[in-house]
Each structure stands twice: as structure tokens, then as C-alpha cells.
Design an enzyme around this catalytic site. Structure first.
Site, PDB file in Angstrom:
ATOM      1  CB  ALA A   1      -0.939  -0.017   1.206  1.00 61.59           C
TER       2      ALA A   1
ATOM      3  CG  HIS B   1      -3.057 -18.474   7.334  1.00 59.99           C
ATOM      4  ND1 HIS B   1      -2.813 -19.770   6.957  1.00 59.99           N
ATOM      5  CD2 HIS B   1      -3.172 -17.767   6.186  1.00 59.99           C
ATOM      6  CE1 HIS B   1      -2.782 -19.834   5.626  1.00 59.99           C
ATOM      7  NE2 HIS B   1      -2.987 -18.630   5.142  1.00 59.99           N
TER       8      HIS B   1
ATOM      9  NE  ARG C   1      -6.253 -17.299   4.219  1.00 53.84           N
ATOM     10  CZ  ARG C   1      -5.387 -16.384   3.815  1.00 53.84           C
ATOM     11  NH1 ARG C   1      -5.282 -15.254   4.491  1.00 53.84           N
ATOM     12  NH2 ARG C   1      -4.636 -16.583   2.771  1.00 53.84           N
TER      13      ARG C   1
ATOM     14  NE  ARG D   1      -6.094 -10.799   4.389  1.00 56.90           N
ATOM     15  CZ  ARG D   1      -5.376 -11.752   3.796  1.00 56.90           C
ATOM     16  NH1 ARG D   1      -5.678 -12.155   2.580  1.00 56.90           N
ATOM     17  NH2 ARG D   1      -4.373 -12.314   4.426  1.00 56.90           N
TER      18      ARG D   1
ATOM     19  CG  LEU E   1      -0.800 -10.085  -1.817  1.00 57.19           C
ATOM     20  CD1 LEU E   1      -0.053 -11.028  -2.748  1.00 57.19           C
ATOM     21  CD2 LEU E   1       0.189  -9.364  -0.922  1.00 57.19           C
TER      22      LEU E   1
END
Lengths: 247, 639
Positions: free
Chosen positions: B46, B268, B332, B437, B443
Site C-alpha cells: 500500500a 491462518h 480460513r 479475509r 495483496l
């Protein structure tokens, strides 16, 4: 495990450095090399001594921050492995380890094992890019790239910019680092328009930074944690002379 | 302080909002752009993409990072890939489907308009990166290749072996380097932002410590962009780099920026299990491995046979059993929670029973060893380096680990925080991923914000803001600088007996136990009390060592841990107040009979944005209701 460490201690760039001996016990073979140094630093702090400064960040072998010369070899004895991924099981119990920073005129020591690798950034700034503006680009699949070229470009692009190649070279040359970027971009159709000026500008910056010349020892490739091939140096030389000839 | 949460979502149909907004927002005249100095903090996907793009537009940009080079930001470690709605596979993908998958994957706790915009610009990111020379994987015909990822049924993920983050970051780093070389960006490596300066309600600069010499300096600007990543290191052990921290956004929060959904932290599912107390970080194994690997544990409790000796009918492929339509590619949060569950049942494998198998045996038999080596070779090698086991011969052992944080500073549609002129982009903001997410979306979001959103929206502010001329001699800068210097002194003067690392580990263990994969009201209440006590103990009993005017890594760490202590309390308070389970946030009290998360849309379909009121004081809650006009709220089903 028990270890005898000789660690390079240097308080600042202009100050003299020396090896200091530390004896360490209770090291687990499952520790990474940096975790072993964490243990040392923990003990040093407990004795009100200054901990050993070393660069590190991701600790998974990709950011390129860590790197030290271990018993004369950048990143230590294991093939294709950064210092952070090197595990103590690689060494025998009772091992004696000499730990030093990268040694090269273009990488001045900042403190202990920390060196300034700003020269690498300046080489990229001199030409290690493709000049495209955000937004003003063609649809991705309008330019086809043979898989073989894309794979080879990826082999070169895998460089993590750690500087082990420079530390390993008897001339402290940065040719492998520069060649990796020159080849990565030069292998792709997108990199063609600037191919000539790119290599000339990057090599000229490399020389200005005080890196030595390449005399084909091949130590860089042996030390490279990403196993970047010196074939790319041949490619760099070819591109360089072609560009010079054209100029 | 009165805070008004104005999301500034443009009017009109969802699909037309961004285009319309871009046409309507104010522009800065090209010759005026150079007069505006923008401070970008962070140089990951970013930050680097934003700094480069803003400089290309003609703004005067300074960029700061704590690493020795902008190329080392932790985006570099992302492995698996980046999503984009290109529909190259002709499998029915579209902007709408990517939008829908992301909203559903986030368990309906994200803002529709932001997510739609993300899906909309996703395709352009691939164009941009390809033009920069990112060596994406390709088919034999020369076109770009795709793979599938968790939580979706189309193949829309672009990748560069297992190093997609590295290659995308190097693309952005090279674009940034070009601007540095052209003197359009001043780069400050080894520089850490330690405070934000707000004057008349506007962000006007930052206080920075030079990590080599220790000098504390003031930098003034017309806008400040925080691209400083996530805060998973609050757990001490996480997949984040050791330097990742909450300091920049926490300092901004203390200066008035509201903090949104801090308890939304992603665990994760596929990381290498911990081996011992010495462990300093956890290593992620790309989710892409779940494309071909099958996850299982023994059916019997305490089965210690080597995996290859456990016959097929005594294995429990629990994800395939529980979620037949997604199988090993379940999202996830579900994959992590189910792993914890089977381990809690006593069926975990490896040392301490904290692991499950990720087995490639069947894929190797079906596709052959070379194909598997081509797809995952570097990941297998990495696994072997760390564990001394070869996944071609024995199944990998994996366990969930803290990875990404969906929470972050509250931002409006323009990515501006509640402080005028202060922006937060990438993982540092809260906006796009809701409560969970999806893989390969971080990304995408980092680059969407940096290349395509912020460079457009920041002009809208700069074009109309009345910016008084301020210099570093302004009282607000002097005061902030003095406060930073005082904190440094306070840390160095503390002459206790415990190292910073020891405190960090203790905080991390507490957060993992009480505010990790599953949370309860009682546990969180206890944690809040314990954090307060630990924080006090930290200031009394820490020993930092060394001096301020030099490279002092223990001091850097100490400042970050001090902020983690304050932040951890907010995280627990947010988790405690959210009396529902959604996405990653699993409150034991709120679950369905099958053990799935039970949302409470009537009470909690909002963004929780917290206002700072003082250390150890209860923060004030502000809410932004989430209106779902396009997507129908439903219970997520991956069965």
C-alpha cells in the site's frame, strides 16, 4: 547444545571492532540461528551488558534483512538458506562459531553485525525498473510471454537483496545482485524499451558505490540463499557491451 | 469530543458509485500538486504503491519505513497470490462475484461500496503489475495462469510461484525507486513514526525517530498517509515480521482517529506448529497448499502411530466431512476453528498434540512428483528447512497462527480517518474484509488502495482544505517531539529486571488464550484486568538498556510493546462488547448446534469504531450501521 561464540562487536562505523567470546549452553537444535542469538541477547541484558545488534525482520527467508558471516561463509554452511532459516541442528554440539558482519567497502558497518546496504537501493534507483505510470498500461494478456522466459525471469527476480553475494566475493563485487535485476527485466517483453540504458546506468551506479569488479570466482552463486545463477552475469555482460556498442 | 462517522458513500447504484465519485471529486491543479507535501508512512504494497503513484501525479512526497530498505516491508512474505476478476478461466467469474465472495467471506461485516470498488479495480492491478515486469506464472501459450484459493469456487488467483507478495512488492518498490531516483520522493529508511501531529483538527505532520542515530525529528505536511500494516504481533507469536507493530496507528488513535473492529484478527489455518518456548515467530505455509493437500487427523484420540501407518479408514478428513462442497478449501476462519476443535478433542498430532496433517500423498499419486514440485517446491523446501521433515515422504504438520488483522483505523469511502487529512490504507485500515479475509485478497486491497483509490481521493481533500502554514517550530510539533523524547527517556530510565521480550511473550500468551481463536465473556473480562496489571508491571520492571542516541533495538521493541499493552486492552474490550460470533470472532456463548458462528444482525450489523479517552480508561463506542442493499444477509454456508 553448548556453543562457543566469537561475535564481532563494533560500537559504531568509525570505531574499531573486535571479536568477543561468549559461551552459551541450553541451545535447542530446533532453534533458528537468530533465536540462538535472541537467547544470547536475553542473557546479555540480564547481565546489564549491551545486546548484539543484528538486522532481521521476517525470519522466513524472504525479506533479505538478516545476514551474517558464520565461520567464513555468508548465511552459514547450509545450501540455499538465509541465516534466519538456518537451524542449530546444522551444527554439532560444542561447535565454535565465528560470527561477523558482511565485509565490503560499499557496506559500511553501522553497529556490530548491522551494515548499511543503501548502495543496493541506489543501484535500483539508477535504473532497476520499468518506467510505466500507474494506470496507463495495456490489458495484461495483450502481451504474451513464453512460459520459459517468464520462468527464467522469475528465477532471477527471486533475489532478496540480502548482500550475501557481495560478502562472499573476494572483490566485494555486486555483479550477481545487479545481474539478477538486469536479467529479470531484460527477459520480459515489457523490459525491452529500456534494456540498454538500464544496464548501463545500473552498472555505472554499482561502480560509483565502490563495489569491486567480477572476476568469475562464482562464490556469489554458492552463497546466494536463492541460488541465483551466474549465468545471469554473462547475460549482463552481453547486454552491457551491446548497449555500449550501440551508444 | 464529538465524532461523526460519515462514511461518504456516493449515491447511486452500487456498480456506478466509484466511477461517478471519481468524476465528481475535486481535482488539484497540476502546478499546485508540487506545493502539497504528503507524508507516507510505510513502504509495503500500500505505502510504496501510494508514494510512487502520488509522486507520478506531481505531489511532493516523503516516505518513511523502519526497515533498512523499503524493499523489506512485510508484504514481501505473502506467498499464495492476488485475486482479480479477470475471468480468464471462463468459469463464470465477474466483478460482482468477487464482490459477493468477499462480502460473504467477511461474514457480512464489511462495507458493500468499498468492497465493490475493490473488486472493480482488481483487474487493473494485474495489468499494472504485468506492465511493471512482475513475473506472474504463465501458461505454455504465454497467457497468465490462475489457481484457486479458499472460500471461492472460481479460479481467479494470479501468482508468482510461492512468492507473489515478494514480486508485487518489488514491482511497487521499483516504481517507488524510480521516483526516488528522480527526486520526486524523499525516502527515509530506518525511521520510525512515533507520533502524529494534529493542528486545528487537521493532520499536519509526524514525529520520527532515526533508528541509527536516535535523533527525534518533526516532519510537516499537508496530509499524512498511514500504510503501516497490521497488529498480529500483539500475540507475540504470529506470521508477521518481527518489526511489525501497532505504534503508528495507535499513536494516531490517541490523537483522535477512531479504531474500528480491533478484535477482528485472522488466524491462518496453515502454519508450521510451534516447537518450543524459544520460538520467536511462526511461519505460514501458503493456503494454496490446500488445493492439493488433504487435511486430516486420526479418528482415534491419542493415536501416536506414524502417519503413513494409519490406514485410510482410520483417518478423519474432517474438512471434507463437514464442508463437502468446499472441502479443504473452506474459508480460513472455519478451517482454523475446526483444527483447534479436533486438537482440543485430543486428536491433534505432533509434539504437544497441537497440529493436524496436510497430506500430499494422493496428489502425488494423481499428478506425479514433478507437478507437485513445480507447484509447491519452494514451500516444501522451506518446510523441510524448519522441521527437518520432507513433505514428499511424510505429511506436513500444520496449526493455525495469528496472521492478518481485518480491524484497523476507521476510514470513510475516501480512505480518510476521522482526523482530517489523515489517511489509512492497506492492512492499517478496517474497510474491506469484514470479520474474515479471503485468501489472496490482502495483496489486492493493498495495491487497490495505493495505486488506484488514494491517489484519486486525496486530491478531493487537498483541493478544498484550508491549510495554514505550519513549520516544525509550531507549538504542537514541539510538544509532540518533547513527549516522544520523554517516553524514550522513561523507557531507558526504567531499571527493572525483565526484558522487553519477556513482557511481550507474556502479553502474547494472554491474548492468544483469551482473545485468540475462541473467546468468552469471562475470559475477556479477566484478560482486561490482567493486561492493566501487566502494563503497570512493564513500566516498573522492564529493563531496556543502552542509550537513546544510537542504534538500540531493545529500545525500539520497548516502544512497540508499550503501545501493544495499551492496544491489547482495546482489542479485548471490542471482543467483549460484540456479543455475537462472526467470521474470525468466535464467542463461545454464541454458536449454532453444529458449532458454527452465530451472528446477531439485529444488534451487531455495524462497524464498532472506538474513541480513545485515556490510558486505562474505557473507550467510547461509536457505530456505523452496515446497510446491505445488494447482498442478502444470510448464514454463511460452505457445506
Amino acid at each position: 547444545m553448548r556453543l562457543t561464540l566469537h561475535v564481532w562487536r563494533q560500537a559504531g562505523p568509525a570505531l574499531p571492532g573486535r571479536f568477543v567470546r561468549y559461551d552459551l549452553s541450553d541451545v535447542s537444535p530446533d532453534m533458528s540461528f537468530l533465536e540462538m542469538l535472541d537467547v544470547l541477547n536475553h542473557q546479555l541484558l540480564g547481565r546489564r551488558e549491551e545486546p548484539v545488534a543484528f538486522d532481521h525482520d521476517c525470519r522466513e527467508g524472504i525479506c533479505g534483512a538478516c545476514g551474517m558471516v558464520i565461520n567464513g561463509r555468508p548465511h552459514g554452511p547450509q545450501r540455499a538458506t538465509t541465516t534466519c532459516q538456518l537451524h542449530m541442528r546444522t551444527f554439532p554440539d560444542g561447535a565454535e562459531l565465528w560470527i561477523e558482519p558482511w565485509r565490503a567497502r560499499a557496506f559500511p558497518v553501522i553497529k556490530d553485525l548491522v551494515v548499511d546496504r543503501g548502495a543496493f537501493d541506489r543501484i535500483i534507483q539508477a535504473g532497476g525498473f520499468i518506467s510505466v505510470r500507474t494506470g496507463g498500461v495495456p490489458e495484461a494478456n495483450t502481451v504474451l510471454v513464453p512460459k520459459r522466459d517468464a520462468d527464467l525471469a522469475m528465477d532471477a527476480a527471486a533475489c532478496i537483496g540480502c548482500g550475501a553475494c557481495v560478502a562472499a566475493c573476494p572483490n566485494a563485487s555486486a555483479m550477481l545482485f545487479v545481474a539478477a535485476k538486469v536479467a529479470h527485466l531484460g527477459l520480459l517483453p515489457q523490459g525491452q524499451p529500456e534494456r540498454g540504458p538500464r544496464v548501463v546506468n545500473m552498472v555505472s551506479q554499482m561502480d560509483a558505490e565502490g563495489f569491486g569488479a567480477c572476476t568469475n570466482h562464482g562464490e556469489c552463486m554458492a552463497a546466494c540463499p536463492k541460488e541465483i545463477s551466474i549465468d545471469f552475469i554473462a547475460q549482463l555482460n552481453r547486454d552491457y557491451w551491446k548497449a555500449k556498442g550501440a551508444a | 469530543m464529538t465524532v461523526e462517522l460519515r462514511s461518504r458513500i456516493p449515491e447511486g447504484p452500487l456498480a456506478a458509485k466509484w466511477e461517478r465519485h471519481r468524476s465528481e471529486i475535486r481535482l488539484v491543479n497540476p502546478t499546485n500538486k508540487l506545493k502539497h507535501h504528503i507524508l507516507v508512512v510505510g513502504s509495503g504494497l500500500a505505502g510504496a504503491s501510494a508514494a510512487a503513484s502520488l509522486a507520478e501525479l506531481g505531489y511532493d512526497v516523503s516516505c518513511f519505513c523502519f526497515q533498512d530498505s523499503p524493499r523489506r516491508a512485510h508484504s514481501i512474505a505473502a506467498q499464495g497470490g492476488i485475486n482479480a476478476a479477470k475471468n480468464y478461466q471462463n468459469d463464470g467469474d465477474s466483478v460482482f462475484r468477487l464482490f459477493y465472495d468477499t462480502v460473504k467471506g467477511g461474514d457480512f461485516r464489511s462495507r458493500e461500496a468499498n468492497v465493490y470498488r475493490l473488486a472493480e479495480v482488481s483487474a487493473r492491478i494485474i495489468d499494472q503489475c504485468t506492465a511493471q515486469g512482475v513475473p506472474f506464472a504463465r501458461e505454455y501459450g504465454g497467457v497468465l495462469a490462475n489457481r484457486s484459493f479458499g472460500g471461492v469456487q472460481v479460479s481467479r488467483t494470479f501468482y508468482a510461484r510461492g512468492q507473489t507478495g515478494q514480486q508485487l512488492l518489488l514491482g511497487a518498490y521499483q516504481a517507488l525507486s524510480r521516483q526516488i531516483g528522480a527526486r520526486n520522493v524523499r525516502m527515509y529508511p530506518r525511521s520510525e513514526m512515533l507520533d502524529l501531529v494534529v493542528i486545528d483538527g487537521q493532520a499536519r505532520g509526524i514525529i520520527v525517530r532515526d533508528l541509527v542515530h536516535g535523533a527525534v525529528s518533526a516532519h510537516t505536511g499537508d496530509a499524512v498517509v498511514l500504510a503501516t500494516g497490521g497488529y498480529s504481533n500483539v500475540y507475540y507469536l504470529s506470521t508477521n515480521a518481527k518489526g511489525c507493530n501497532v505504534t503508528a496507528i495507535w499513536r494516531a488513535h490517541r490523537r483522535g482517529a477512531l479504531f474500528a473492529n480491533p478484535c477482528f484478527t485472522q488466524i491462518h489455518p496453515t502454519c508450521i506448529p510451534q516447537t518450543g518456548e524459544h520460538q520467536s515467530k511462526l511461519t505460514l505455509m501458503s493456503e494454496s497448499l490446500r488445493n492439493d493437500g488433504r487435511i486430516w487427523v486420526p479418528k482415534k484420540k491419542g493415536d501416536t502411530r506414524p502417519p503413513n501407518q494409519i490406514p485410510e479408514d482410520e483417518r478423519d478428513y474432517y474438512l471434507e466431512r463437514l464442508y463437502p462442497s468446499y472441502g479443504n478449501l473452506a474459508p480460513r476462519d472455519l478451517a482454523s476453528r475446526r483444527a483447534k476443535q479436533v486438537c482440543d478433542e485430543g486428536r491433534g498430532v505432533g509434539p504437544g498434540g497441537q497440529g493436524v496433517y496436510l497430506d500430499f500423498r494422493d496428489a502425488i499419486a494423481r499428478l506425479g512428483r514433478p507437478v507437485i514440485a513445480e507447484r509447491y517446491g519452494n514451500l516444501f523446501e522451506m518446510y523441510e528447512r524448519i522441521t527437518a521433515e520432507n513433505p514428499f515422504d511424510v505429511p506436513m504438520r500444520i496449526y493455525p497462527a495469528p496472521h492478518y488483522t481485518m480491524g484497523g483505523l476507521w476510514v470513510d469511502y475516501n480512505l480518510m480517518t476521522t482526523v482530517d487529512g489523515l489517511y489509512a490504507i492497506g492492512e492499517a485500515n478496517f474497510s474491506d474484509h469484514g470479520a474474515n479475509r479471503l485468501g489472496a485478497s490482502a495483496l489486492m486491497q493493498g495495491l487497490a488502495d495505493g495505486y488506484f483509490v488514494l491517489p484519486n481521493t486525496i486530491g478531493d481533500y487537498l483541493a478544498q482544505a484550508k491549510l495554514a502554514k505550519v513549520g516544525p517550530e509550531h507549538a504542537a510539533f514541539r510538544q509532540a517531539q518533547a513527549e516522544v523524547a520523554a517516553q524514550v527517556r522513561r523507557l531507558l530510565d526504567a531499571s527493572g529486571r525483565k526484558t522487553v521480550d519477556a513482557f511481550h511473550r507474556e502479553l502474547g500468551r494472554l491474548m492468544w488464550d483469551k482473545c485468540g481463536m475462541s473467546r468468552s465473556g469471562a475470559g475477556l473480562t479477566a484478560a482486561i484486568e490482567r493486561i492493566g496489571a501487566l502494563r503497570e508491571d512493564f513500566w516498573r520492571n522492564v529493563y531496556v538498556g543502552g542509550k537513546g542516541a544510537e542504534l538500540n533495538q531493545s529500545l525500539e521493541h520497548a516502544g512497540r510493546v508499550a503501545d501493544f499493552f495499551e492496544f491489547a486492552e482495546l482489542m479485548c474490550r471490542d471482543a467483549l462488547h460484540r456479543e455475537e460470533s462472526c467470521g474470525c470472532h468466535f464467542r463461545e456463548e454464541y454458536q449454532t448446534p453444529e458449532g458454527e458462528a452465530k451472528r446477531d444482525d439485529a444488534r451487531f450489523a455495524y462497524v464498532a469504531a472506538w474513541e480513545f479517552t485515556g490510558v486505562g480508561k474505557a473507550p467510547v463506542l461509536h457505530t456505523e450501521p452496515l446497510a446491505f442493499e445488494t447482498v442478502h444477509l444470510s448464514q454463511r454456508s460452505y457445506k
